[in-house]
Design a protein around this motif. Structure first.
Motif, PDB file in Angstrom:
ATOM      1  N   LEU A   1       4.759   2.926  10.489  1.00 44.82           N
ATOM      2  CA  LEU A   1       6.147   2.579  10.799  1.00 44.82           C
ATOM      3  C   LEU A   1       7.006   2.569   9.546  1.00 44.82           C
ATOM      4  N   LEU A   2       6.519   1.943   8.476  1.00 40.93           N
ATOM      5  CA  LEU A   2       7.283   1.913   7.225  1.00 40.93           C
ATOM      6  C   LEU A   2       7.515   3.324   6.689  1.00 40.93           C
ATOM      7  N   GLY A   3       6.500   4.171   6.819  1.00 42.73           N
ATOM      8  CA  GLY A   3       6.664   5.549   6.370  1.00 42.73           C
ATOM      9  C   GLY A   3       7.747   6.271   7.146  1.00 42.73           C
ATOM     10  N   ARG A   4       7.794   6.068   8.448  1.00 34.29           N
ATOM     11  CA  ARG A   4       8.832   6.697   9.270  1.00 34.29           C
ATOM     12  C   ARG A   4      10.213   6.185   8.889  1.00 34.29           C
ATOM     13  N   GLN A   5      10.329   4.886   8.673  1.00 33.22           N
ATOM     14  CA  GLN A   5      11.626   4.315   8.324  1.00 33.22           C
ATOM     15  C   GLN A   5      12.129   4.854   6.987  1.00 33.22           C
ATOM     16  N   ARG A   6      11.209   5.116   6.073  1.00 35.85           N
ATOM     17  CA  ARG A   6      11.580   5.615   4.750  1.00 35.85           C
ATOM     18  C   ARG A   6      11.643   7.143   4.682  1.00 35.85           C
TER      19      ARG A   6
ATOM     20  N   MET B   1       0.819  -1.209   0.000  1.00 34.89           N
ATOM     21  CA  MET B   1       0.000   0.000   0.000  1.00 34.89           C
ATOM     22  C   MET B   1       0.857   1.264   0.000  1.00 34.89           C
ATOM     23  N   ARG B   2       2.035   1.204   0.597  1.00 30.72           N
ATOM     24  CA  ARG B   2       2.942   2.346   0.556  1.00 30.72           C
ATOM     25  C   ARG B   2       3.354   2.665  -0.887  1.00 30.72           C
ATOM     26  N   GLU B   3       3.478   1.642  -1.703  1.00 27.15           N
ATOM     27  CA  GLU B   3       3.777   1.838  -3.134  1.00 27.15           C
ATOM     28  C   GLU B   3       2.451   2.010  -3.868  1.00 27.15           C
ATOM     29  N   TYR B   4       1.755   3.104  -3.564  1.00 26.59           N
ATOM     30  CA  TYR B   4       0.353   3.256  -3.940  1.00 26.59           C
ATOM     31  C   TYR B   4       0.117   3.428  -5.439  1.00 26.59           C
ATOM     32  N   LEU B   5       1.170   3.635  -6.218  1.00 28.40           N
ATOM     33  CA  LEU B   5       1.004   3.791  -7.666  1.00 28.40           C
ATOM     34  C   LEU B   5       1.007   2.452  -8.398  1.00 28.40           C
ATOM     35  N   THR B   6       1.235   1.362  -7.688  1.00 32.55           N
ATOM     36  CA  THR B   6       1.350   0.058  -8.340  1.00 32.55           C
ATOM     37  C   THR B   6       0.007  -0.669  -8.403  1.00 32.55           C
ATOM     38  N   THR B   7      -0.058  -1.637  -9.316  1.00 36.72           N
ATOM     39  CA  THR B   7      -1.248  -2.487  -9.436  1.00 36.72           C
ATOM     40  C   THR B   7      -1.427  -3.343  -8.188  1.00 36.72           C
ATOM     41  N   LEU B   8      -0.320  -3.807  -7.613  1.00 35.81           N
ATOM     42  CA  LEU B   8      -0.390  -4.642  -6.423  1.00 35.81           C
ATOM     43  C   LEU B   8      -1.036  -3.871  -5.258  1.00 35.81           C
ATOM     44  N   ALA B   9      -0.717  -2.601  -5.122  1.00 38.05           N
ATOM     45  CA  ALA B   9      -1.325  -1.796  -4.054  1.00 38.05           C
ATOM     46  C   ALA B   9      -2.843  -1.778  -4.205  1.00 38.05           C
TER      47      ALA B   9
ATOM     48  N   LEU C   1      -3.114  -3.367  13.264  1.00 39.57           N
ATOM     49  CA  LEU C   1      -1.762  -3.687  12.790  1.00 39.57           C
ATOM     50  C   LEU C   1      -1.488  -3.092  11.410  1.00 39.57           C
ATOM     51  N   LEU C   2      -2.513  -3.047  10.558  1.00 35.94           N
ATOM     52  CA  LEU C   2      -2.315  -2.499   9.213  1.00 35.94           C
ATOM     53  C   LEU C   2      -1.825  -1.055   9.281  1.00 35.94           C
ATOM     54  N   ALA C   3      -2.523  -0.223  10.045  1.00 35.30           N
ATOM     55  CA  ALA C   3      -2.121   1.180  10.165  1.00 35.30           C
ATOM     56  C   ALA C   3      -0.786   1.315  10.878  1.00 35.30           C
ATOM     57  N   ASP C   4      -0.558   0.499  11.905  1.00 37.40           N
ATOM     58  CA  ASP C   4       0.704   0.581  12.642  1.00 37.40           C
ATOM     59  C   ASP C   4       1.895   0.310  11.731  1.00 37.40           C
ATOM     60  N   PHE C   5       1.810  -0.740  10.927  1.00 37.81           N
ATOM     61  CA  PHE C   5       2.919  -1.066  10.019  1.00 37.81           C
ATOM     62  C   PHE C   5       3.053  -0.021   8.914  1.00 37.81           C
ATOM     63  N   TYR C   6       1.931   0.475   8.416  1.00 39.63           N
ATOM     64  CA  TYR C   6       1.945   1.503   7.367  1.00 39.63           C
ATOM     65  C   TYR C   6       2.681   2.742   7.870  1.00 39.63           C
TER      66      TYR C   6
END
Length: 334
Positions: free
Chosen positions: A33-38, A1-9, A26-31
């Motif tokens: 967290l990944l945003g912070r890491q990136r 979902m972070r790669e929101y421009l892709t078909t997989l998202a 958990l979905l929002a928590d990981f979303y």
């Protein structure tokens, strides 16, 4: 979902918005967290409702989720101000003398041309958008409230029923649901079940099933060409407030002083006057609404502003401000 421009998202989004999917925090928590890491704080507009449902799944008696979206006021030209939003996780302390703690996740919004979709419920939210807000579709009765303001260019209600929730312990009117749109497409076929307070405003809202809750947008400014401009700024400041701890209405200082809210020097001068008159109280990092002074000086409550109700006292207050700040109003219009 972070790669929101892709078909997989898109495929993942279709899965987590299906009727048989049970939202998990958990979905929002990981979303997040990944945003912070990136080092990324961008969220595609179509994903906001998914993350919101995920956070709501983690609510408890001591944790409340609030949402604020600023994607352009449909009544104003926003210029180059970017669209943004925030999720607030409000933790209540069992000690009544201790303030609640707030964990804030701020994000910038991309792909604002897509609808902002809330499929199951919406509460404790201020959503302002020049685009489309979509409510329901996954459930027959969409639950909304308490404390929701939704103002947009186009409101799309996809459920056949609407249930409005209330919370009697808050500041009068602060728990209300206000739906304000320039146009509305609605699939609602029966009168809403209202256990709180509901106000709707759009062309045609005076007809069934909305007639009992409809208000007409006020026409003002005939006696003074600046009244409309200043009232719009006053209303923008007041309705930016949210239900705070112990039932009061408040908002973080930076949010009230943002140029999207104040717009220009006239807006800043108006906020200064509200502070000087103790209508808005600055306590620490929060602005608070003072209901007693607001009622006495403006003849209006927070809910009056939500309903676009313009009182004689408010008109007198605005006329005084205009007289004192005519130079700022003229400069703003040049």
């Amino acid at each position: 979902m972070r790669e929101y421009l892709t078909t997989l998202a898109r495929e993942v989004e279709n899965r987590v918005t299906s009727s048989d999917y049970k939202p998990s925090r958990l979905l929002a928590d990981f979303y997040i967290l990944l945003g912070r890491q990136r080092g990324e704080n961008i969220v595609a507009q179509r994903q906001i409702g998914i993350l919101y449902d995920s956070l709501l799944a983690g609510e408890t008696d001591s944790l409340r989720i609030r949402l604020a979206i600023e994607a352009g006021d449909p009544e104003e030209e926003e210029g180059d101000v970017s669209e943004e939003g925030e999720f607030e996780l409000v933790y209540t302390n069992p000690d009544p003398d201790v303030e609640e703690s707030i964990e804030t996740h701020i994000f910038r919004i991309d792909q604002v041309e897509e609808p902002l979709v809330f499929r199951r419920q919406l509460k404790d939210a201020i959503v302002v958008s020049r685009g489309i807000i979509s409510l329901g579709g996954e459930v027959d009765d969409f639950e909304i409230g308490p404390s929701v303001q939704a103002r947009c260019a186009h409101l799309d209600i996809r459920s056949t029923g609407l249930v409005v929730r209330g919370a009697g312990s808050r500041e009068a009117g602060s728990e209300a649901v206000v739906l304000d749109a320039m146009r509305c497409n609605s699939s609602v076929t029966r009168k809403p079940i209202v256990r709180g307070t509901l106000t709707v405003c759009w062309p045609g809202s005076e007809s069934y099933p909305w007639s009992d809750y409809s208000v007409v947008a006020i026409e003002y400014g005939q006696e003074n060409p600046h009244i409309q401009e200043v009232y719009r700024r006053l209303r923008r400041i007041v309705t930016t407030l949210q239900s705070h701890s112990k039932g009061s209405l408040a908002r973080v200082k930076d949010k009230i002083e943002h140029r999207r809210i104040l717009k220009n020097e006239m807006g800043r001068a108006l906020l200064d006057k509200l502070r000087q008159d103790n209508i808005m109280l600055l306590k620490g990092k929060f602005y608070h609404w003072n209901p007693e002074i607001g009622d006495r000086v403006l003849g209006a409550s927070y809910y009056d502003f939500c309903q676009r109700r313009l009182t004689p006292e408010t008109i007198a207050y605005l006329n005084q401000f205009i007289e004192e700040n005519d130079h700022l109003l003229n400069a703003a219009n040049q």
